[in-house]
Write an enzyme that holds these catalytic residues in place. Structure first.
Site, short mmCIF file in Angstrom:
data_model
loop_
_atom_site.label_atom_id
_atom_site.label_comp_id
_atom_site.label_asym_id
_atom_site.label_seq_id
_atom_site.Cartn_x
_atom_site.Cartn_y
_atom_site.Cartn_z
N ARG A 88 35.69 -12.65 13.93
CA ARG A 88 35.52 -14.08 14.21
C ARG A 88 35.46 -14.39 15.70
NH1 ARG A 88 39.84 -17.48 11.09
NH2 ARG A 88 41.11 -15.64 11.50
N GLY A 124 35.37 -7.75 10.24
CA GLY A 124 36.80 -7.82 10.53
C GLY A 124 37.27 -6.61 11.30
N ALA A 125 36.48 -6.22 12.31
CA ALA A 125 36.69 -4.93 12.97
C ALA A 125 37.64 -4.98 14.16
CB ALA A 125 35.34 -4.37 13.42
N TYR A 174 45.47 -14.81 -4.03
CA TYR A 174 45.09 -13.60 -3.28
C TYR A 174 44.72 -12.47 -4.25
CZ TYR A 174 45.39 -9.30 -0.65
OH TYR A 174 45.11 -8.07 -0.11
N GLY A 228 47.24 0.06 -1.03
CA GLY A 228 48.49 -0.64 -1.30
C GLY A 228 49.09 -1.12 0.01
N LYS A 251 41.03 -10.37 -4.87
CA LYS A 251 40.83 -8.92 -4.83
C LYS A 251 40.40 -8.36 -6.18
CE LYS A 251 41.47 -8.16 -0.50
NZ LYS A 251 40.36 -7.67 0.35
#
Length: 261
Positions: free
Chosen positions: A39, A14-15, A158, A189, A162
Site C-alpha cells: 500500500r 503485500g511485500a 477472518y 498456522g 480465508k
C-alpha cells in the site's frame, strides 16, 4: 531451484514485511526477478533496493492497494513492458482485525478484511491470469491460512475470508485445468510476524501473548515452503499445503509447555 527461477518474474503483493518480504528474500536468493507492491511505496522500495544490491537481481517496486479495483487495473496496465509477463503470482496481501464475538464485531474491520483478503486477491488474479494463459505458463500461489480450515471464536469473518481463499483457489484450479497453469493454496498456522499487532490495532503487549511459550512459525518458514512449491517440475502441481509449528494442531489446539495447568 536457482536455475528454474533464473529470469522468472515473481509478483508479490503485500511485500513490505512479514511473509511477503520473506518470500521476496527467498526468491531473490534463487535468482528471480521481483515485482513487489504494497500500500505504501517506502518500505517496499527499500526492500527492492536491498535485494538488488545483495543479489544483483532486477526488481521493480510500486504502490498498490489491492482493495481498489481501478487502482489494481491501472497499476498493472502501466507496468513497464519488461515487467508485464508475470510467471509467478504470490497473493500475500491480507490481514486480520479484531477478536470480538460476531455480535460485537466492528463493521469497518469486516469490510477491510473482506476487501483485502478476498476482493483484493480476486482483482489482482483476474488481471494477471489471462496473460499467463496467453503465454502458456504461470503459477498462482495464494497465501491462505489454517483459519480457513478451522474457525475459532472471535474470528468468524477472518476465518470466512480465508475459507473463501481456499474455495476460490480450488475453483480457479478447476477453471485452468486445460492449461499448463498451476494453482496452490499455502495455509500457514501461527506465524510470528506483525500479524497480531495489526489484528489488535497496534497493541504490542496483547500481540505478544499470542506467541508466548511456544516456538511459532517464522515468515522464513512459510517463504521456504512457497519456494519449494514454485520450483517443482512443470508436470507437478502442489494443490495445497497446510503448515504449522509443532505445538499447533488446530487453530486453538496449541501446547504451551512453558505454562502450568
Amino acid at each position: 531451484m536457482k536455475q528454474y527461477l533464473q529470469g522468472k518474474t515473481v509478483c508479490i503483493t503485500g511485500a513490505s514485511d512479514g511473509i511477503g518480504a520473506a518470500c521476496a528474500r527467498e526468491f531473490a536468493a534463487h535468482g528471480a526477478r521481483l515485482l513487489l507492491c504494497s500500500r505504501t511505496l517506502g518500505n517496499v522500495q527499500r526492500l527492492a533496493d536491498e535485494l538488488t544490491s545483495q543479489y544483483g537481481i532486477s526488481t521493480h517496486a510500486f504502490a498498490l492497494d489491492v482493495r481498489q479495483r481501478q487502482q489494481v487495473s491501472d497499476a498493472l496496465e502501466k507496468l513497464p513492458p519488461q515487467w508485464r509477463a508475470i510467471d509467478i503470482l504470490i497473493n500475500n496481501a491480507g490481514l486480520a482485525l479484531g477478536l470480538e464475538a460476531f455480535q460485537e464485531g466492528d463493521l469497518d474491520d469486516w469490510d477491510q478484511m473482506i476487501d483485502t483478503n478476498v476482493k483484493g486477491l480476486l482483482y489482482v488474479t483476474r488481471k494477471i491470469v489471462p496473460g499467463m494463459i496467453e503465454r502458456g505458463s504461470g503459477h498462482i500461489i495464494n497465501i491462505g491460512s489454517l483459519a480457513g480450515r478451522y474457525a475459532y471464536p472471535g474470528a468468524a469473518v477472518y476465518c470466512a475470508t480465508k475459507a473463501a481463499v481456499r474455495t476460490l483457489t480450488d475453483g480457479l484450479r478447476m477453471d485452468l485445468v486445460d492449461t499448463p497453469l498451476r494453482v496452490t493454496d499455502l495455509q500457514p498456522g501461527m506465524t510470528e510476524t506483525n500479524f497480531s499487532k495489526v489484528r489488535f490495532h497496534g497493541d504490542e503487549e496483547r500481540a505478544g501473548q499470542v506467541y508466548r511459550d511456544i516456538d511459532p512459525l517464522q515468515a522464513s518458514d512459510v517463504a521456504e515452503t512457497a519456494l519449494f512449491i514454485a520450483t517443482r517440475p512443470p508436470h507437478v502441481q502442489i494443490q495445497e499445503v497446510l503448515i504449522t509449528c509443532t505445538s499447533q494442531a488446530a487453530s486453538l489446539v496449541v501446547h504451551r509447555p512453558g505454562r502450568s495447568g
